[in-house]
Design a protein around this motif. Structure first.
Motif, PDB file in Angstrom:
ATOM      1  N   ALA A   1       0.243  -1.204   0.033  1.00  9.78           N
ATOM      2  CA  ALA A   1      -0.018   0.100  -0.278  1.00  9.78           C
ATOM      3  C   ALA A   1       0.669   0.698  -0.098  1.00  9.78           C
ATOM      4  O   ALA A   1       0.608   2.432  -0.803  1.00  9.78           O
TER       5      ALA A   1
ATOM      6  N   LEU B   1      -0.929   5.059  -1.562  1.00 12.13           N
ATOM      7  CA  LEU B   1      -2.010   4.590  -1.287  1.00 12.13           C
ATOM      8  C   LEU B   1      -2.720   5.942   0.176  1.00 12.13           C
ATOM      9  O   LEU B   1      -1.388   5.984   1.215  1.00 12.13           O
TER      10      LEU B   1
ATOM     11  N   GLU C   1      -8.834   2.102   3.940  1.00 11.70           N
ATOM     12  CA  GLU C   1      -9.203   0.986   4.499  1.00 11.70           C
ATOM     13  C   GLU C   1     -10.682   0.534   3.022  1.00 11.70           C
ATOM     14  O   GLU C   1     -11.375  -0.270   3.878  1.00 11.70           O
ATOM     15  N   ARG C   2     -10.458   0.866   2.056  1.00 11.78           N
ATOM     16  CA  ARG C   2     -11.225   0.122   0.976  1.00 11.78           C
ATOM     17  C   ARG C   2     -10.382  -0.712  -0.066  1.00 11.78           C
ATOM     18  O   ARG C   2     -12.024  -1.193  -0.913  1.00 11.78           O
ATOM     19  N   LEU C   3      -9.184  -1.643   0.708  1.00 14.69           N
ATOM     20  CA  LEU C   3      -9.204  -1.917   0.003  1.00 14.69           C
ATOM     21  C   LEU C   3     -10.051  -2.915  -0.415  1.00 14.69           C
ATOM     22  O   LEU C   3     -10.703  -3.913   0.780  1.00 14.69           O
ATOM     23  N   ASP C   4     -10.422  -4.408  -1.158  1.00  8.34           N
ATOM     24  CA  ASP C   4     -10.968  -5.604  -1.057  1.00  8.34           C
ATOM     25  C   ASP C   4     -10.363  -6.491  -0.655  1.00  8.34           C
ATOM     26  O   ASP C   4      -9.898  -7.480  -1.750  1.00  8.34           O
TER      27      ASP C   4
ATOM     28  N   TRP D   1     -12.804  -7.025   8.377  1.00 11.89           N
ATOM     29  CA  TRP D   1     -12.491  -6.271   8.344  1.00 11.89           C
ATOM     30  C   TRP D   1     -11.120  -7.118   9.372  1.00 11.89           C
ATOM     31  O   TRP D   1     -10.451  -7.018  10.590  1.00 11.89           O
ATOM     32  N   ASP D   2      -9.848  -6.807   8.665  1.00 16.31           N
ATOM     33  CA  ASP D   2      -8.753  -7.662   8.991  1.00 16.31           C
ATOM     34  C   ASP D   2      -8.440  -6.296  10.033  1.00 16.31           C
ATOM     35  O   ASP D   2      -8.892  -5.668   9.702  1.00 16.31           O
TER      36      ASP D   2
ATOM     37  N   LEU E   1      -7.445  -3.729   8.039  1.00 15.68           N
ATOM     38  CA  LEU E   1      -8.450  -2.506   8.002  1.00 15.68           C
ATOM     39  C   LEU E   1      -8.741  -1.407   8.877  1.00 15.68           C
ATOM     40  O   LEU E   1      -9.249  -0.324   9.121  1.00 15.68           O
TER      41      LEU E   1
ATOM     42  N   LYS F   1      -9.678   2.244   9.147  1.00 20.15           N
ATOM     43  CA  LYS F   1     -10.988   2.633   9.659  1.00 20.15           C
ATOM     44  C   LYS F   1     -10.804   3.889  10.909  1.00 20.15           C
ATOM     45  O   LYS F   1     -11.143   4.598  10.929  1.00 20.15           O
TER      46      LYS F   1
ATOM     47  N   ALA G   1     -11.804  13.383   7.420  1.00 20.16           N
ATOM     48  CA  ALA G   1     -12.345  11.807   7.980  1.00 20.16           C
ATOM     49  C   ALA G   1     -13.701  11.879   6.934  1.00 20.16           C
ATOM     50  O   ALA G   1     -14.159  12.084   6.876  1.00 20.16           O
ATOM     51  N   GLU G   2     -13.770  10.430   6.290  1.00 21.29           N
ATOM     52  CA  GLU G   2     -15.178  10.336   5.298  1.00 21.29           C
ATOM     53  C   GLU G   2     -15.667   9.146   6.839  1.00 21.29           C
ATOM     54  O   GLU G   2     -15.264   8.584   7.796  1.00 21.29           O
TER      55      GLU G   2
ATOM     56  N   ARG H   1     -18.040  -2.843   3.554  1.00 21.77           N
ATOM     57  CA  ARG H   1     -17.800  -1.542   4.102  1.00 21.77           C
ATOM     58  C   ARG H   1     -19.203  -0.776   2.791  1.00 21.77           C
ATOM     59  O   ARG H   1     -18.842   0.716   3.300  1.00 21.77           O
TER      60      ARG H   1
ATOM     61  N   GLU I   1      -5.450  -3.950  -7.245  1.00 22.80           N
ATOM     62  CA  GLU I   1      -6.613  -2.099  -6.550  1.00 22.80           C
ATOM     63  C   GLU I   1      -5.383  -1.286  -6.904  1.00 22.80           C
ATOM     64  O   GLU I   1      -5.483   0.216  -6.842  1.00 22.80           O
TER      65      GLU I   1
END
Lengths: 492, 492
Positions: free
Chosen positions: A449, A454, A460-463, A474-475, A478, A482, A491-492, B345, B451
């Protein structure tokens, strides 16, 4: 012989370059000068050889001298390059038959690094070791192995067997420093040890020496173990070492090793701790002196300056491995992080470049992993705020602890992740991880990353993969993203 | 009540959205309609509950209905939304007390997916299961558990204990379908099972049913197990299942299940295999019928079309989770890959967007992991060449097998990595991995790389972690990149 590729140093970087060139251009002459007797050995495996998990020194050799020769490489062991003349394109070599000059078409300086021991007075006493050479590893294991276990008994299934008949035969490679090994084999095995330095060598050796039932005292000048891994890892590892009866003394500087001929004690400002073995792991420095007085420049770190193809400031002279700087993926600046993959990768790329296919050596992120008993630790990039500020960032970090698997699945273990980002851009700068269940390998996700630039919201949005036996929905990586995302201004 | 956020479906996507909105905007009314009794359960954990590694169904609940209520969410179980009127902004709901209309300010369709069983005649026989609902999992475990083991003996340490006194009490959640569970609990436990379908459900259930000492026959119509994971994974998993005495029949279509009331046999073109349990795992389909006849459009997959914020084609109507399409990270096109992290997510992002902070739901890469006995499998992106060509790429793949650790370190295991790239650009399109030592988690490195639009040469140059206990100098992922790089036209 025309236009030979001359390599100084027969370990990871040097032999990767030599092998790659020879594979791509079998017609090209390739000469490797190695001042010692060992080539292509896995230095990172030494603690596990000392511990006893690896049976034989031979297992640590990636390539024997014979295998190197089979690749068509002209390997000259016990040949030290003592001078480089870039005007004439020659190197000056000292071998057993004397001093001679050798022309080169392309030159690779791959002289590695050496363990620092000088600042510790008494480091030359018998019983004091650094763990940076195969001979030292062999001597240390001979010292640790009781005579009763060395003649076939406690030494695993004996590897090649054959010469496994006595304590001196443990280091079963013919060119080991037999005199030194025999001297240690003849001594009474130690019962207590001091480790000076709490970096990865110190931590790995604490595990290795504990396996021999020694009383182990670990002295670390900084307040934390593994400072490059950040506070959370350091604290967890210190607690784990203590659980395994290692006497961990952080914030404690060793003044000297005391003893007449043999190590008898470690002396700090406050105390004198009797030990009969000392292991010094306070760092390494690049072997770059060979370029002094030549147009080949060193960087600020003291290691040899290189560009994105591993080229030095002199024409057709490359440098790679532990003696060379590389560009850091986060700062974009030259940096010096001597690690195994870096050496192999840069050497291979240079071999390719010399063969006619310009190949970048790649960047470094300082990605590293270390095992501390059951704890798996990883780190990458820039975690430390001081370091981040120096590089022009405004750092913000979060540390979270989350499960390694779905909570209901057996074997889920606490996994602690620290992430550092740049506040304004949200860019991921670095991270660390510690835990007992597949923790270290997760650092590769963070390394990928950050080398891909990144941001934390993108992280945070990685699949990523989710399956109860391996990772929760959620690993932990992740979860950390978050939480850190919530601290960022947008911040989202 | 003004401007309520109405959610259809009380599982991962729906409750993630509801919870996030309520946290960000506690003043906003949030109503969740769930047609069943179960909410927020870990579907991916069901095989491990059936296997017996997870003690209680309760363990699979992320949130109880009470915990949902504690978050201030108005959760209405046994309420089915049967109509959506986007012109009026209302939903039509059928509950125990009859049918009513409900206005919404924002609406989230999170209706999930259902297991396909219809194509298999006889799927309605007693003893035939899909494993897509908690009630089915409860009934199946009751069926598998011999009476002697159900009253406290063989069922682990009993979790909450309390109601663990008899076979019917195994599914210790009060709103389980007790009638169905008791019916199966009263039957003689099965001794042989057919699994119809060799995707991840089939593979996980093969392990789960084998744990109960059943003779397990697995029928898979394609030539490979786990086709989405590529040939190398499929072959390894088939061999592993066979090692564990699972009768694996690839390239074999099941025509029907035979039996009068109960399943008695599986019938293929060539054979009739007697079994007394059948598990159908041939795929799922989105529950998207609710939007038919409304301006909310479905995509080509049949799932609900959404944009990067999870918005449907109707104003203030969102869709997320197993009923919704998402954008694929590699193709950039809408795709339907129903997986747990995606649902969580997207739901969370939509909750944030409804709260006033527009938050992308992220892309999908189809990253998935599955355990098959000791094998850990992972996959991400596009591996299949036909699929890659459809998306406009010119695919090239390599499969390599490399060690998971340094060769000399105990526990190193063969790890097989397949990478697919676009020949012209070198872009990584997808990959898979299989092995017994920390293999699955390594897929996250590849997921992160693709990604981030990395090329294979860039992947090869990543500074990943090296430490003998966890990874060799060149991680299997890097070895695969090296080899595939050599196949690319601009090979370095």
């Amino acid at each position: 012989m025309t236009d030979p590729f001359v390599v100084i140093g027969g370990d990871a970087a040097g032999l990767s370059a030599a092998s790659k060139l020879k594979r791509e251009r079998p017609d090209r002459d390739v000469i490797v000068f190695e001042k010692g007797t060992w080539v292509s050995y896995a230095q990172c495996g030494m603690p596990y050889y000392v511990k006893g998990e690896v049976d034989s020194l031979r297992d640590l050799l990636s390539l024997t001298p014979e295998a190197v020769a089979d690749r068509g490489i002209d390997l000259r062991r016990r040949h030290e390059v003592v001078g480089v003349n870039v005007a004439d394109r020659t190197v000056t070599v000292e071998g057993e038959s004397g001093r001679f000059e050798r022309p080169y078409g392309d030159l690779l300086v791959a002289t590695g690094a050496h363990a620092v021991a000088d600042p510790i007075a008494g480091s030359d006493l018998t019983g004091a070791f650094t763990i940076h050479s195969m001979d030292a590893a062999a001597a240390l294991r001979a010292f640790l192995t009781p005579p009763s276990e060395s003649d076939g008994g406690g030494d695993g299934d004996g590897g090649d067997g054959g010469d496994d008949g006595g304590r001196t035969a443990i280091p079963d490679v013919e060119y080991v420093d037999a005199e030194r090994v025999e001297r240690y084999a003849a001594m009474e095995p130690p019962t207590s040890a001091a480790i000076v330095g709490g970096g990865y060598v110190g931590v790995e050796m604490a595990e290795a020496l504990s396996a021999h039932d020694l009383d182990v005292h670990l002295f670390q000048r900084p307040d934390r173990l593994l400072p490059e891994f950040g506070d959370a890892v350091g604290e967890t590892v210190a607690a784990t070492l203590a659980d395994h009866d290692v006497d961990v003394r952080t914030g404690t500087e060793v003044e000297r090793l005391a003893g007449t001929d043999r190590v008898e004690a470690v002396v700090t400002a406050d105390e004198r701790v009797p030990v009969d073995l000392a292991l010094i792991g306070i760092g390494v420095r690049p072997n770059a002196g060979i370029v002094d007085g030549t147009p080949i420049e060193r960087g600020a770190s003291g290691a040899i300056a290189t560009d994105e193809y591993g080229r030095t400031t002199a024409d057709r002279v490359f440098a790679a491995g532990d003696c060379a700087e590389m560009r850091h993926a986060v700062t974009g600046e030259p940096d010096w992080v001597p690690l195994g993959l870096t050496a192999n990768r840069a050497g291979r790329a240079i071999g390719n470049t010399v063969a006619g296919t310009p190949t970048p050596v790649g960047e470094i992120a300082g990605t590293a992993a270390v095992k501390a008993f059951e704890q798996e630790c990883g780190r990458t990039g820039i975690i430390d705020h001081g370091r981040a500020r120096e590089a022009g960032f405004d750092p913000v970090s979060e540390t979270v602890t989350a499960g390694s698997r779905s909570g209901y699945y057996p074997g889920a273990a606490e996994t602690t992740v620290t992430l550092t980002a740049d506040r304004e851009t949200g860019r991921l700068l670095g991270g660390s991880i510690v835990g007992t269940d597949r923790a270290a390998i997760r650092i590769d996700t963070l390394a990928t990353a950050l080398e891909s630039d990144l941001t934390v919201p993108e992280l945070e949005r990685l699949d990523l993969a989710y399956a109860p036996p391996f990772s929760p929905v959620w690993d932990p990586v992740l979860v950390a993203a978050k939480v850190l995302n919530g601290r960022l201004p947008d911040a989202e």
